[in-house]
Design an enzyme around this catalytic site. Structure first.
Site, mmCIF file in Angstrom:
data_model
loop_
_atom_site.group_PDB
_atom_site.id
_atom_site.type_symbol
_atom_site.label_atom_id
_atom_site.label_comp_id
_atom_site.label_asym_id
_atom_site.label_seq_id
_atom_site.Cartn_x
_atom_site.Cartn_y
_atom_site.Cartn_z
ATOM 1 N N ILE A 6 1.722 9.992 2.719
ATOM 2 C CA ILE A 6 2.929 10.055 3.599
ATOM 3 C C ILE A 6 4.123 8.781 3.591
ATOM 4 O O ILE A 6 4.966 9.206 3.776
ATOM 5 C CB ILE A 6 2.400 10.364 4.994
ATOM 6 C CG1 ILE A 6 1.938 11.693 4.959
ATOM 7 C CG2 ILE A 6 3.501 10.206 6.146
ATOM 8 C CD1 ILE A 6 1.273 12.491 6.209
ATOM 9 N N ALA A 7 3.429 7.850 3.611
ATOM 10 C CA ALA A 7 4.272 6.691 3.738
ATOM 11 C C ALA A 7 3.763 5.312 2.968
ATOM 12 O O ALA A 7 2.694 5.634 2.413
ATOM 13 C CB ALA A 7 4.107 6.256 5.411
ATOM 14 N N GLN A 8 4.598 4.312 3.029
ATOM 15 C CA GLN A 8 4.032 2.948 2.289
ATOM 16 C C GLN A 8 4.301 1.725 3.121
ATOM 17 O O GLN A 8 5.196 2.012 4.115
ATOM 18 C CB GLN A 8 4.511 2.942 0.965
ATOM 19 C CG GLN A 8 6.149 2.644 0.829
ATOM 20 C CD GLN A 8 6.669 2.505 -0.508
ATOM 21 O OE1 GLN A 8 6.201 3.177 -1.343
ATOM 22 N NE2 GLN A 8 7.893 1.777 -0.592
ATOM 23 N N VAL A 9 3.704 0.812 2.859
ATOM 24 C CA VAL A 9 3.587 -0.279 3.828
ATOM 25 C C VAL A 9 4.217 -1.537 3.126
ATOM 26 O O VAL A 9 3.854 -2.009 1.888
ATOM 27 C CB VAL A 9 2.124 -0.549 4.450
ATOM 28 C CG1 VAL A 9 2.318 -1.831 5.415
ATOM 29 C CG2 VAL A 9 1.741 0.521 5.090
ATOM 30 N N LYS A 60 5.796 0.052 8.106
ATOM 31 C CA LYS A 60 5.530 1.343 7.406
ATOM 32 C C LYS A 60 6.603 2.317 7.564
ATOM 33 O O LYS A 60 7.432 2.355 8.321
ATOM 34 C CB LYS A 60 4.431 1.979 8.434
ATOM 35 C CG LYS A 60 3.895 3.457 7.939
ATOM 36 C CD LYS A 60 2.784 3.840 8.816
ATOM 37 C CE LYS A 60 1.827 4.944 8.127
ATOM 38 N NZ LYS A 60 0.617 5.612 8.836
ATOM 39 N N ALA A 108 0.982 -1.256 0.101
ATOM 40 C CA ALA A 108 0.010 0.001 0.045
ATOM 41 C C ALA A 108 1.075 1.256 -0.064
ATOM 42 O O ALA A 108 1.811 1.301 0.796
ATOM 43 C CB ALA A 108 -0.983 -0.021 1.061
ATOM 44 N N ALA A 142 0.878 5.442 0.156
ATOM 45 C CA ALA A 142 -0.200 6.682 0.724
ATOM 46 C C ALA A 142 0.609 7.855 0.584
ATOM 47 O O ALA A 142 1.567 7.956 -0.076
ATOM 48 C CB ALA A 142 -0.986 6.468 2.169
ATOM 49 N N ASP A 148 -10.006 8.338 12.042
ATOM 50 C CA ASP A 148 -10.063 8.146 10.740
ATOM 51 C C ASP A 148 -10.650 6.777 10.455
ATOM 52 O O ASP A 148 -10.089 5.996 9.868
ATOM 53 C CB ASP A 148 -8.585 8.350 10.384
ATOM 54 C CG ASP A 148 -8.518 8.428 8.703
ATOM 55 O OD1 ASP A 148 -9.617 8.813 8.094
ATOM 56 O OD2 ASP A 148 -7.455 8.303 8.190
#
Length: 509
Positions: free
Chosen positions: A137-140, A155, A133, A135, A290
């Site tokens: 700000i970050a990715q996983v 992350k 994934a 996003a 969220d």
């Protein structure tokens, strides 16, 4: 620096809004006055050719925000919780904003992980997958610990994301100042406070140690909540730019077909997700802000599992009591008490008429209670409530906005599972239990006991503090010395006038 150099960034933003067709949508949603519309068009239309094209398949506002980059995407997500600023229609569009961006390379991710944990990735993890994934700000990445064989989620922040966000936040502050200068009516919405709230959210997400701490605190608060679970933070493999948590299998809460195939009771899940949120908000004052379907899964044992703790809400105990009384008043249809709570909390100016406010609240609540259970909506109630409180001069309160808009999102999640859920019947036992615990005689006794404990801690110092206060009260207030800057300004002004006078005499001579 929040100076005029940000005009170039605003020009780029305005050009992209114009090129994607989003400028008119945004200005209409904000009901922008003429001066602000003119300024926006001047910043955008002549430079339209400099703007980003974006994805034509997306709605104009979402298209522009995605084209402008990660900071704008995150800001769009925050604004989706602020219909009082952007309007209901635009807020609804922004809620479907997909936080998906092209991933950065796995080699860069491994480099950052090795720097943070101080060991090569190959020594710590026996497996380290490509990003699952990506996003704003970050990715996983999914990985497996070499020592234990446990599956984990790693992350990793995007490279250079901190600098990019700080630059864009600087431009957002400049824009907020311009909006307040050109539109005095916008000051009630406190644009600078909105940006400040956004900055706090983002800076918290840019330090993954803070997100890990939030996850840890949330887990401690909810350890005894039946049917709710969280992934476990793996602290030895986490740092400022990397966070490692246990990997949890499950069905996405938004996939009804998969939930049915797995044999989960969607009606029970619907009630549980709403009651969990209310318990976290009212009981703990610390809640997941969220809670959309993308951040929730259902584990094989039926537990609801939450992810992504970058945006967490916090409300103090007094505000929780006020909010509970407002909710409980609506549930009991006691609009007079709801009005009184608003005045007692200082949310509505004291010079307004409490009885008139109560009648306005009745006009909000009664039509909703007359609806069929499938049509009762917290979203509609809050939308009407915003209109009424605005008319009575209530200023925007960021902490309540975040709480209320999260409530609306959770309601949407619950209704997607069971469209016939009666939100009032589900919420009532949680709110009643909190009211009995926090507002009744037992709560009053608890408050007095806490006060006594504080007084006891200060016991040895109390006589001295009282004596000092009495002495200050008995003595006349000393005259304040004039500010040295005032004298300097006066001397500078006198010197300037003398210089101008001498110059004029010289010219005449």
């Amino acid at each position: 620096m929040r100076g005029p150099h940000n005009i170039l960034r605003l020009i780029r933003t305005g050009a992209t809004l114009e090129r994607t067709g989003a400028m008119g949508v945004v200005l209409d949603a904000m009901e922008a006055p003429a001066p602000l519309r003119v300024a926006a068009r001047v910043l955008g239309w002549p430079f339209k050719w400099l703007g980003e094209k974006g994805d034509p398949a997306l709605p104009p506002a979402v298209r522009a925000i995605q084209a402008l980059g990660p900071a704008y995407i995150k800001f769009g997500q925050i604004l989706s919780t602020r219909p009082d600023v952007v309007g209901d229609d635009l807020a609804r569009q922004l809620r479907v904003l997909q936080d998906k961006l092209p991933p950065f390379s796995i080699d860069e991710a491994k480099r950052q992980v090795a720097e943070e944990i101080g060991q090569p990735v190959s020594e710590v993890f026996s497996e380290f997958s490509p990003p699952v994934a990506a996003a704003s700000i970050a990715q996983v990445h999914r990985a497996r610990l070499a020592e234990t064989g446990d599956d984990v989620a790693v992350k990793v922040l995007r490279p250079g994301i901190e600098r990019a966000f700080r630059r864009d936040i600087d431009a957002f502050y400049f824009a907020a100042n311009v909006i307040e200068a050109l539109s005095p009516a916008s000051r009630r919405l406190r644009p600078r406070d909105v940006i400040e709230h956004f900055e706090g959210v983002v800076l918290g997400e840019l330090d993954l140690r803070l997100e890990a701490a939030s996850a840890s605190q949330f887990a401690a608060n909810t350890a005894d909540d039946a049917g709710f679970d969280l992934p476990v933070v793996r602290w030895p493999y986490s740092g400022r730019r990397v966070m490692t948590m246990s990997w949890v299998e499950g069905v996405p809460l938004g996939d009804n077909a998969a939930l049915d195939a797995a044999g989960h009771d969607r009606a029970a899940l619907s009630e549980r997700v709403l009651q969990l949120f209310l318990n976290h908000a009212l009981r703990d004052g610390f809640f997941h802000a969220d809670m959309h379907q993308g951040n929730l899964k259902v584990a094989p044992n039926g537990d609801i599992v939450a992810f992504d703790f970058g945006i967490m809400g916090h409300i103090d105990e007094y505000t929780r009591r006020v909010y509970a009384e407002i909710l409980f008043g609506f549930i009991r249809r006691d609009y007079q008490r709801v009005a009184e709570v608003h005045f007692e909390a200082g949310y509505v100016p004291a010079d307004r008429d409490v009885d008139e406010f109560a009648r306005a609240l009745r006009a909000v609540g009664e039509p909703i209670f007359g609806m069929d259970a499938t049509r009762i909506s917290m979203a509609k109630l809050l939308s009407y409530l915003f209109e009424v409180t605005e008319r009575f001069g209530m200023e925007t309160r960021t902490e309540l906005i975040l709480l209320q808009r999260t409530m609306v999102v959770v309601e949407g999640v619950a209704r997607s599972l069971d469209p016939r859920m009666n939100i009032w019947n589900v919420a009532k036992p949680v709110v009643e239990a909190y009211i009995k615990q926090s507002i009744g005689p037992r709560a009053a006794a608890s408050d007095l006991w806490k006060t006594a404990l504080v007084m006891a801690r200060f016991g040895p110092r109390l006589p001295g503090l009282v004596e000092a206060a009495l002495i200050r009260q008995a003595q006349p207030e000393p005259e304040r010395a004039p500010s040295p800057w005032l004298a300097r300004l006066l001397w500078a002004g006198a010197g300037l006038c003398a210089g101008l006078g001498l110059g004029a005499l010289w010219m005449l001579a």
